[in-house]
Design a protein around this motif. Structure first.
Motif, PDB file in Angstrom:
ATOM      1  N   ALA A   1      66.754  41.991  40.116  1.00 23.50           N
ATOM      2  CA  ALA A   1      65.419  41.442  40.268  1.00 23.50           C
ATOM      3  C   ALA A   1      65.130  41.150  41.742  1.00 23.50           C
ATOM      4  O   ALA A   1      64.029  41.421  42.221  1.00 23.50           O
ATOM      5  CB  ALA A   1      65.268  40.193  39.414  1.00 23.50           C
ATOM      6  N   GLU A   2      66.121  40.617  42.434  1.00 25.86           N
ATOM      7  CA  GLU A   2      65.922  40.312  43.850  1.00 25.86           C
ATOM      8  C   GLU A   2      65.655  41.582  44.661  1.00 25.86           C
ATOM      9  O   GLU A   2      64.833  41.582  45.581  1.00 25.86           O
ATOM     10  CB  GLU A   2      67.127  39.570  44.411  1.00 25.86           C
ATOM     11  N   GLU A   3      66.320  42.660  44.322  1.00 25.55           N
ATOM     12  CA  GLU A   3      66.122  43.928  45.027  1.00 25.55           C
ATOM     13  C   GLU A   3      64.708  44.460  44.804  1.00 25.55           C
ATOM     14  O   GLU A   3      64.079  44.988  45.728  1.00 25.55           O
ATOM     15  CB  GLU A   3      67.152  44.942  44.550  1.00 25.55           C
ATOM     16  N   VAL A   4      64.192  44.322  43.600  1.00 18.26           N
ATOM     17  CA  VAL A   4      62.831  44.767  43.295  1.00 18.26           C
ATOM     18  C   VAL A   4      61.832  43.971  44.120  1.00 18.26           C
ATOM     19  O   VAL A   4      60.921  44.539  44.739  1.00 18.26           O
ATOM     20  CB  VAL A   4      62.530  44.628  41.785  1.00 18.26           C
ATOM     21  N   VAL A   5      62.003  42.645  44.164  1.00 20.42           N
ATOM     22  CA  VAL A   5      61.097  41.797  44.938  1.00 20.42           C
ATOM     23  C   VAL A   5      61.158  42.151  46.417  1.00 20.42           C
ATOM     24  O   VAL A   5      60.120  42.261  47.083  1.00 20.42           O
ATOM     25  CB  VAL A   5      61.416  40.301  44.700  1.00 20.42           C
ATOM     26  N   ARG A   6      62.347  42.371  46.952  1.00 19.00           N
ATOM     27  CA  ARG A   6      62.485  42.751  48.366  1.00 19.00           C
ATOM     28  C   ARG A   6      61.783  44.074  48.666  1.00 19.00           C
ATOM     29  O   ARG A   6      61.124  44.218  49.690  1.00 19.00           O
ATOM     30  CB  ARG A   6      63.966  42.839  48.753  1.00 19.00           C
ATOM     31  N   LEU A   7      61.910  45.043  47.756  1.00 19.63           N
ATOM     32  CA  LEU A   7      61.269  46.343  47.960  1.00 19.63           C
ATOM     33  C   LEU A   7      59.749  46.208  47.978  1.00 19.63           C
ATOM     34  O   LEU A   7      59.079  46.746  48.857  1.00 19.63           O
ATOM     35  CB  LEU A   7      61.689  47.333  46.876  1.00 19.63           C
ATOM     36  N   VAL A   8      59.201  45.468  47.030  1.00 20.76           N
ATOM     37  CA  VAL A   8      57.747  45.295  46.974  1.00 20.76           C
ATOM     38  C   VAL A   8      57.255  44.590  48.235  1.00 20.76           C
ATOM     39  O   VAL A   8      56.263  45.002  48.848  1.00 20.76           O
ATOM     40  CB  VAL A   8      57.330  44.528  45.702  1.00 20.76           C
ATOM     41  N   ARG A   9      57.939  43.559  48.659  1.00 18.26           N
ATOM     42  CA  ARG A   9      57.537  42.833  49.874  1.00 18.26           C
ATOM     43  C   ARG A   9      57.657  43.704  51.122  1.00 18.26           C
ATOM     44  O   ARG A   9      56.815  43.645  52.008  1.00 18.26           O
ATOM     45  CB  ARG A   9      58.361  41.564  50.030  1.00 18.26           C
ATOM     46  N   THR A  27      53.990  53.418  33.325  1.00 14.81           N
ATOM     47  CA  THR A  27      53.772  52.701  32.066  1.00 14.81           C
ATOM     48  C   THR A  27      53.814  53.637  30.866  1.00 14.81           C
ATOM     49  O   THR A  27      53.625  53.202  29.743  1.00 14.81           O
ATOM     50  CB  THR A  27      52.416  51.981  32.070  1.00 14.81           C
ATOM     51  N   GLY A  28      54.027  54.910  31.094  1.00 14.66           N
ATOM     52  CA  GLY A  28      54.036  55.878  30.009  1.00 14.66           C
ATOM     53  C   GLY A  28      52.692  56.571  29.847  1.00 14.66           C
ATOM     54  O   GLY A  28      52.618  57.672  29.340  1.00 14.66           O
ATOM     55  N   PHE A  29      51.623  55.926  30.282  1.00 15.67           N
ATOM     56  CA  PHE A  29      50.299  56.540  30.212  1.00 15.67           C
ATOM     57  C   PHE A  29      49.628  56.581  31.574  1.00 15.67           C
ATOM     58  O   PHE A  29      48.641  57.279  31.759  1.00 15.67           O
ATOM     59  CB  PHE A  29      49.389  55.815  29.207  1.00 15.67           C
ATOM     60  N   ALA A  30      50.152  55.841  32.529  1.00 16.60           N
ATOM     61  CA  ALA A  30      49.594  55.836  33.876  1.00 16.60           C
ATOM     62  C   ALA A  30      50.658  55.375  34.863  1.00 16.60           C
ATOM     63  O   ALA A  30      51.582  54.653  34.511  1.00 16.60           O
ATOM     64  CB  ALA A  30      48.392  54.898  33.952  1.00 16.60           C
ATOM     65  N   VAL A  31      50.505  55.813  36.105  1.00 11.43           N
ATOM     66  CA  VAL A  31      51.350  55.337  37.193  1.00 11.43           C
ATOM     67  C   VAL A  31      50.538  54.283  37.932  1.00 11.43           C
ATOM     68  O   VAL A  31      49.399  54.528  38.323  1.00 11.43           O
ATOM     69  CB  VAL A  31      51.759  56.479  38.133  1.00 11.43           C
ATOM     70  N   LEU A  32      51.118  53.101  38.075  1.00 13.49           N
ATOM     71  CA  LEU A  32      50.424  51.986  38.711  1.00 13.49           C
ATOM     72  C   LEU A  32      51.105  51.587  40.005  1.00 13.49           C
ATOM     73  O   LEU A  32      52.329  51.565  40.096  1.00 13.49           O
ATOM     74  CB  LEU A  32      50.395  50.772  37.777  1.00 13.49           C
ATOM     75  N   ASN A  33      50.288  51.255  41.007  1.00 13.37           N
ATOM     76  CA  ASN A  33      50.786  50.680  42.249  1.00 13.37           C
ATOM     77  C   ASN A  33      51.081  49.210  41.996  1.00 13.37           C
ATOM     78  O   ASN A  33      50.348  48.544  41.263  1.00 13.37           O
ATOM     79  CB  ASN A  33      49.721  50.772  43.351  1.00 13.37           C
ATOM     80  N   VAL A  34      52.131  48.701  42.615  1.00 16.23           N
ATOM     81  CA  VAL A  34      52.497  47.292  42.494  1.00 16.23           C
ATOM     82  C   VAL A  34      52.261  46.634  43.842  1.00 16.23           C
ATOM     83  O   VAL A  34      52.814  47.056  44.852  1.00 16.23           O
ATOM     84  CB  VAL A  34      53.979  47.128  42.084  1.00 16.23           C
ATOM     85  N   GLY A  35      51.425  45.584  43.851  1.00 19.23           N
ATOM     86  CA  GLY A  35      51.082  44.918  45.101  1.00 19.23           C
ATOM     87  C   GLY A  35      51.905  43.688  45.408  1.00 19.23           C
ATOM     88  O   GLY A  35      52.024  43.292  46.557  1.00 19.23           O
ATOM     89  N   ALA A  36      52.481  43.055  44.393  1.00 21.23           N
ATOM     90  CA  ALA A  36      53.257  41.835  44.606  1.00 21.23           C
ATOM     91  C   ALA A  36      54.278  41.679  43.489  1.00 21.23           C
ATOM     92  O   ALA A  36      54.073  42.152  42.377  1.00 21.23           O
ATOM     93  CB  ALA A  36      52.342  40.615  44.644  1.00 21.23           C
ATOM     94  N   ALA A  37      55.382  40.997  43.814  1.00 20.48           N
ATOM     95  CA  ALA A  37      56.433  40.739  42.825  1.00 20.48           C
ATOM     96  C   ALA A  37      57.091  39.404  43.141  1.00 20.48           C
ATOM     97  O   ALA A  37      57.277  39.058  44.307  1.00 20.48           O
ATOM     98  CB  ALA A  37      57.472  41.853  42.837  1.00 20.48           C
ATOM     99  N   ASP A  38      57.411  38.670  42.079  1.00 21.39           N
ATOM    100  CA  ASP A  38      58.082  37.379  42.215  1.00 21.39           C
ATOM    101  C   ASP A  38      59.221  37.299  41.222  1.00 21.39           C
ATOM    102  O   ASP A  38      59.134  37.858  40.125  1.00 21.39           O
ATOM    103  CB  ASP A  38      57.110  36.234  41.915  1.00 21.39           C
ATOM    104  N   LEU A  39      60.274  36.571  41.595  1.00 21.84           N
ATOM    105  CA  LEU A  39      61.374  36.305  40.672  1.00 21.84           C
ATOM    106  C   LEU A  39      60.928  35.296  39.633  1.00 21.84           C
ATOM    107  O   LEU A  39      60.246  34.319  39.960  1.00 21.84           O
ATOM    108  CB  LEU A  39      62.582  35.740  41.426  1.00 21.84           C
ATOM    109  N   VAL A  40      61.287  35.540  38.379  1.00 20.29           N
ATOM    110  CA  VAL A  40      60.990  34.598  37.294  1.00 20.29           C
ATOM    111  C   VAL A  40      62.190  34.530  36.363  1.00 20.29           C
ATOM    112  O   VAL A  40      63.065  35.396  36.395  1.00 20.29           O
ATOM    113  CB  VAL A  40      59.723  35.004  36.492  1.00 20.29           C
TER     114      VAL A  40
END
Length: 100
Positions: A1-9, A27-40
């Motif tokens: 999870a930390e690696e994903v957040v670091r990549l997005v940032r 998502t299986g029906f569309a490719v979405l851009n990700v603008g932000a990510a946080d650890l939860v």
């Protein structure tokens, strides 16, 4: 999870043009851009969608979970509300799609 957040940032260039790319999810029906990510808090099989609310898409990772925000459609453009996504899992979360 930390690696994903670091990549997005790392790929967030704010208002400036991003000469690299943006992190994306399939998502299986569309490719979405990700603008932000946080650890939860959360756990499950990596890629499993734990919740989809207007506050974000919570996805299980190998260790922990992330909330993905500021989603936009790769093809049509425009914001996508995470609560409209119905995929039970994200096929490409573990292998981020790095496309222009």
């Amino acid at each position: 999870a930390e690696e994903v957040v670091r990549l997005v940032r790392a790929l967030d260039h704010g208002r400036y043009w991003n000469p690299l790319t943006t992190p994306k999810i399939d998502t299986g029906f569309a490719v979405l851009n990700v603008g932000a990510a946080d650890l939860v808090a959360g756990a499950g099989t990596p890629g499993t969608v734990l919740s989809a609310t207007p506050e974000g898409l919570v996805v299980a990772c190998g260790t922990g979970a992330v909330r993905l925000n500021r989603l936009s459609c790769q093809v049509k453009g425009g914001a996508v509300c995470p609560s409209t996504l119905t995929a039970p899992a994200l096929a490409a979360l573990g292998t981020w799609l790095l496309m222009r």
